[in-house]
Structure formats: C-alpha cells, structure tokens
Design a protein around this motif. Structure first.
Motif, PDB file in Angstrom:
ATOM      1  N   THR A  13      37.716  18.905  69.294  1.00 13.26           N
ATOM      2  CA  THR A  13      38.728  19.779  69.558  1.00 13.26           C
ATOM      3  C   THR A  13      39.899  19.456  69.643  1.00 13.26           C
ATOM      4  O   THR A  13      40.628  18.159  69.989  1.00 13.26           O
ATOM      5  CB  THR A  13      38.507  20.013  71.512  1.00 13.26           C
ATOM      6  N   SER A  14      41.025  20.434  69.128  1.00 12.30           N
ATOM      7  CA  SER A  14      42.342  20.012  68.932  1.00 12.30           C
ATOM      8  C   SER A  14      43.007  20.730  70.442  1.00 12.30           C
ATOM      9  O   SER A  14      42.948  21.930  70.544  1.00 12.30           O
ATOM     10  CB  SER A  14      43.000  20.614  67.933  1.00 12.30           C
ATOM     11  N   LEU A  15      43.766  19.796  70.949  1.00 11.59           N
ATOM     12  CA  LEU A  15      44.326  20.263  72.382  1.00 11.59           C
ATOM     13  C   LEU A  15      45.833  20.819  71.943  1.00 11.59           C
ATOM     14  O   LEU A  15      46.601  20.296  70.858  1.00 11.59           O
ATOM     15  CB  LEU A  15      44.590  19.106  73.427  1.00 11.59           C
ATOM     16  N   TYR A  16      46.304  21.815  72.909  1.00 12.68           N
ATOM     17  CA  TYR A  16      47.315  22.579  72.458  1.00 12.68           C
ATOM     18  C   TYR A  16      48.454  21.688  72.412  1.00 12.68           C
ATOM     19  O   TYR A  16      49.302  21.630  71.555  1.00 12.68           O
ATOM     20  CB  TYR A  16      47.473  23.828  73.336  1.00 12.68           C
ATOM     21  N   ASN A  17      48.698  21.125  73.422  1.00 16.21           N
ATOM     22  CA  ASN A  17      50.013  20.143  73.809  1.00 16.21           C
ATOM     23  C   ASN A  17      50.035  19.050  72.480  1.00 16.21           C
ATOM     24  O   ASN A  17      51.211  18.761  72.116  1.00 16.21           O
ATOM     25  CB  ASN A  17      50.217  19.409  74.946  1.00 16.21           C
ATOM     26  N   GLN A  18      48.893  18.357  72.260  1.00 14.55           N
ATOM     27  CA  GLN A  18      48.960  17.459  70.949  1.00 14.55           C
ATOM     28  C   GLN A  18      49.203  18.181  69.555  1.00 14.55           C
ATOM     29  O   GLN A  18      49.718  17.702  68.556  1.00 14.55           O
ATOM     30  CB  GLN A  18      47.764  16.842  70.788  1.00 14.55           C
ATOM     31  N   GLY A  19      48.728  19.566  69.639  1.00 14.25           N
ATOM     32  CA  GLY A  19      49.022  20.245  68.439  1.00 14.25           C
ATOM     33  C   GLY A  19      50.755  20.771  68.205  1.00 14.25           C
ATOM     34  O   GLY A  19      51.018  20.985  67.159  1.00 14.25           O
ATOM     35  N   LEU A  20      51.336  20.512  69.212  1.00 16.30           N
ATOM     36  CA  LEU A  20      52.868  20.877  68.839  1.00 16.30           C
ATOM     37  C   LEU A  20      53.483  19.917  68.309  1.00 16.30           C
ATOM     38  O   LEU A  20      54.645  19.956  67.823  1.00 16.30           O
ATOM     39  CB  LEU A  20      53.478  20.993  70.462  1.00 16.30           C
TER      40      LEU A  20
END
Length: 131
Positions: free
Chosen positions: A95-102
């Motif tokens: 899973t790729s978390l939203y805040n890390q994807g930023l």
C-alpha cells in the motif's frame, strides 16, 4: 522480486529471505515475512556499504548512515528516493499512503528553537537515556 527487476530495480540476495534492492544510488532492504507482505526498511542513499536515511536539521536535509557519516541531500537525490519508494511499493504489491505519495519524508528531525541545547550534558533527541 521479478516485478522489481522489470521496474529497473537491482535485487542483490544477501541471505535467505533477505535482499538489498537499489536503483540510481538509492537502496533499501527487503525481508520475507512468513504468511505476510514483505518487510521493507526505510529507503535511503547508498553511502559505501550503508544506507543513509534522511535527517531534517531545520535549515538543511542530510543523509546519515548508522555509523554517523553525513552528506547534504540534493534535490535530484530526493526525487530519486521518492520515485524509488513508489516503484518499490508497487513492485511488491504494498500500500502506498497518501501523505508519503506527496513527496519525501524525513526519518529524523533534529532542530528546535532552544538555544545551547547541544552544549554540555544536554540531552540530544536522537539518543536514548537510560535510567
């Protein structure tokens, strides 16, 4: 691991169930876990035989290895880290978390507004005190 190779990530087996993965000077360690998703260490800049993690000093972001070597982080390295982490997660089915994807996140923050904190016997936030 075949998905990682297709993404241009080099896989170097270290021991049973453990591999060092890298691309463009950025690396991490992946370990198999019985019956679960693989465990991935924090990715960072490969510095010799170690992986340096991001440290935010407030005025500058640095790479720091477990042995204490430091190097200022450059924008191109941070971009490579971000892309490597995203491709690694995708290749492993994680899973790729939203805040890390930023963008990139620091592993340690070493700044505050307290004057003379590092003088004398003052406690450093990255050291653990023993009672």
């Amino acid at each position: 691991m075949e998905n990682l190779k297709q993404a241009g990530i080099t896989v170097e087996l270290q021991q049973a169930g453990r591999a060092k993965v890298s691309r463009g000077g950025i690396g991490a360690v992946v370990e198999d876990t019985p019956g679960g998703p693989p465990r991935v260490s924090k990715a960072g800049l490969i510095m010799g035989s170690e992986i340096g993690l991001l440290v935010n000093a407030g005025y500058q972001v640095f790479w720091r290895t477990p042995s204490g070597k430091t190097r200022p982080a450059q924008a191109a390295q941070l971009h490579a880290l971000h892309e490597f982490e995203e491709d690694l997660k995708e290749g492993l089915g994680l899973t790729s978390l939203y805040n890390q994807g930023l963008g990139t996140t620091s592993d340690l923050h070493l700044y505050d507004r307290v004057e003379h904190r590092d003088a004398g016997d003052a406690h450093k936030p990255w050291e653990h005190r023993t009672a």
